[in-house]
Design a protein around this motif. Structure first.
Motif, mmCIF file in Angstrom:
data_model
loop_
_atom_site.group_PDB
_atom_site.id
_atom_site.type_symbol
_atom_site.label_atom_id
_atom_site.label_comp_id
_atom_site.label_asym_id
_atom_site.label_seq_id
_atom_site.Cartn_x
_atom_site.Cartn_y
_atom_site.Cartn_z
ATOM 1 N N PHE A 233 0.855 -1.193 0.000
ATOM 2 C CA PHE A 233 0.000 0.000 0.000
ATOM 3 C C PHE A 233 0.890 1.243 0.000
ATOM 4 C CE2 PHE A 233 -4.378 1.323 1.933
ATOM 5 C CZ PHE A 233 -4.545 2.258 0.924
ATOM 6 N N CYS A 236 -0.446 4.677 1.035
ATOM 7 C CA CYS A 236 -1.231 4.645 2.263
ATOM 8 C C CYS A 236 -0.983 5.864 3.152
ATOM 9 C CB CYS A 236 -0.891 3.374 3.039
ATOM 10 S SG CYS A 236 -1.695 3.232 4.623
ATOM 11 N N ASN A 242 -2.027 3.380 9.685
ATOM 12 C CA ASN A 242 -3.319 3.416 9.025
ATOM 13 C C ASN A 242 -4.240 2.385 9.674
ATOM 14 O OD1 ASN A 242 -5.272 2.335 6.780
ATOM 15 N ND2 ASN A 242 -4.599 4.348 6.070
#
Length: 338
Positions: A233, A236, A242
């Motif tokens: 990711f 992200c 996250n």
């Protein structure tokens, strides 16, 4: 185009994957695919591959336990998300297929094993979106309405599925997907009023910027868990804090919104992700979630031991999942998360 002899490696996560400057992706763990089959000679389970949404190519492998011709019982439905660090493995791999066949045979359930898109060709959140779409499609099969455009209803689900007993489950990164899908199910409705009964997370992949338990206190950014997340990711927001990878991160929603009534979390005693699994289990218990959560630890076992070696004595602990698919709680003598 670079030739095979002068391509340059631009990124790699050993021992899983390598990416070259011409865009070539090399998956280093060569897990062979196997075809589906009717009436597997070892388990009696039948399997088939289906396309869920032709427009997007989202597909799955379905599993049905051996039934007699006059058996009209309705079976629990499991929507399963395989592991593989978001970048390897498949619903058709020999490892996943073997595990699903054993579980379906023992638990007497229908399973939809989702073939979600992998990174780096499809960075996260593509896998999360695919798995949510697959769950919504499963729930749509509970309706008698066949008029929805682009929706292909599945006879195995329509004839044998109990939509009062819908579960999601997964291993490692697949268990991470389970968490994210369960959170979404607590905020968005499925089709036709279907609700998740339960979710199981085997050796879930979570991490964060602050070490817990026996995790290394220094240079965490060099850990495999952190490097895999950055690879999976890259865009992200908030990195390893996250909410998708750190359920208790600064911007994470309360776990009280989890959209299921039962949850099962299991860890391997020798797995580097063990402490995160315990941490997650305790967090769910303490957040005000009104469901029932159970925990199981297999002493001395490493990551995904039950997938790689299902015939071993400890791997038979996968039987701990069987009572979980009943309408009530399990009868297992499970441990506290603490």
């Amino acid at each position: 185009m670079s030739s095979s002899t002068n391509k340059v490696v631009v990124s790699e996560i050993l021992p899983y994957i390598r990416v070259y400057d011409d865009g070539t992706v090399e998956r280093l763990l060569n897990i062979p695919s196997v075809p589906p089959q009717l009436n597997d000679p070892q388990t009696g389970v039948s399997s088939k591959d289906i396309t869920i949404f032709p427009d997007t190519g989202l597909s799955a492998r379905l599993y049905l336990p051996k039934l007699s011709p006059d058996d009209h019982q309705k079976l629990p439905i499991l929507v399963y998300f395989h592991g593989g660090s978001f970048c390897i493995d498949s619903s058709s791999s020999s490892l996943c297929h073997r595990y699903m066949s054993i579980l379906v045979s023992r638990a007497n359930i229908i399973t939809v094993s989702v073939e979600y898109r992998l990174v780096p060709e499809h960075p996260l959140p593509a896998a999360y979106e695919d798995c949510w779409s697959a769950l919504k499609w499963v729930s749509s099969n509970s309706s008698e309405d066949n008029s929805s455009p682009g929706i292909i209803h599945e006879p195995w689900l329509r004839q044998h599925g109990d939509f009062e007993r819908v579960f999601i489950g997964g291993d490692s990164s697949g268990a991470n997907i389970v968490h994210n899908v369960a959170m979404r199910a607590g905020l968005e409705p499925l089709c036709s009023g279907v609700k998740l009964l339960g979710a199981f997370l085997n050796q879930p992949y979570f991490t964060g910027s602050m070490p817990i338990g026996n995790e290394p206190k220094e240079r965490m950014e060099e850990s495999l868990e952190h490097r895999l997340w950055k690879f999976a990711f890259p865009s992200c927001e908030d990195g390893v804090d996250n909410p998708a990878i750190n359920p208790l991160g600064p911007k994470a929603r309360s776990l009280s919104v989890l959209g299921c009534r039962k949850m099962f979390v299991s860890v391997g005693g020798a797995d580097s992700l063990r402490d995160r699994g315990i941490w997650y289990c305790n967090a769910v218990k303490e957040t005000g979630w009104e469901g029932e959560i159970e925990f199981f630890e297999t002493e001395g076992e490493g990551h995904a031991f039950h997938i790689f070696n299902p015939a071993t004595e400890n791997a038979q602990s996968l039987l701990y999942l069987l009572p979980f698919f009943s309408s009530g709680g399990s009868n297992l003598d499970t441990e506290s998360c603490a």
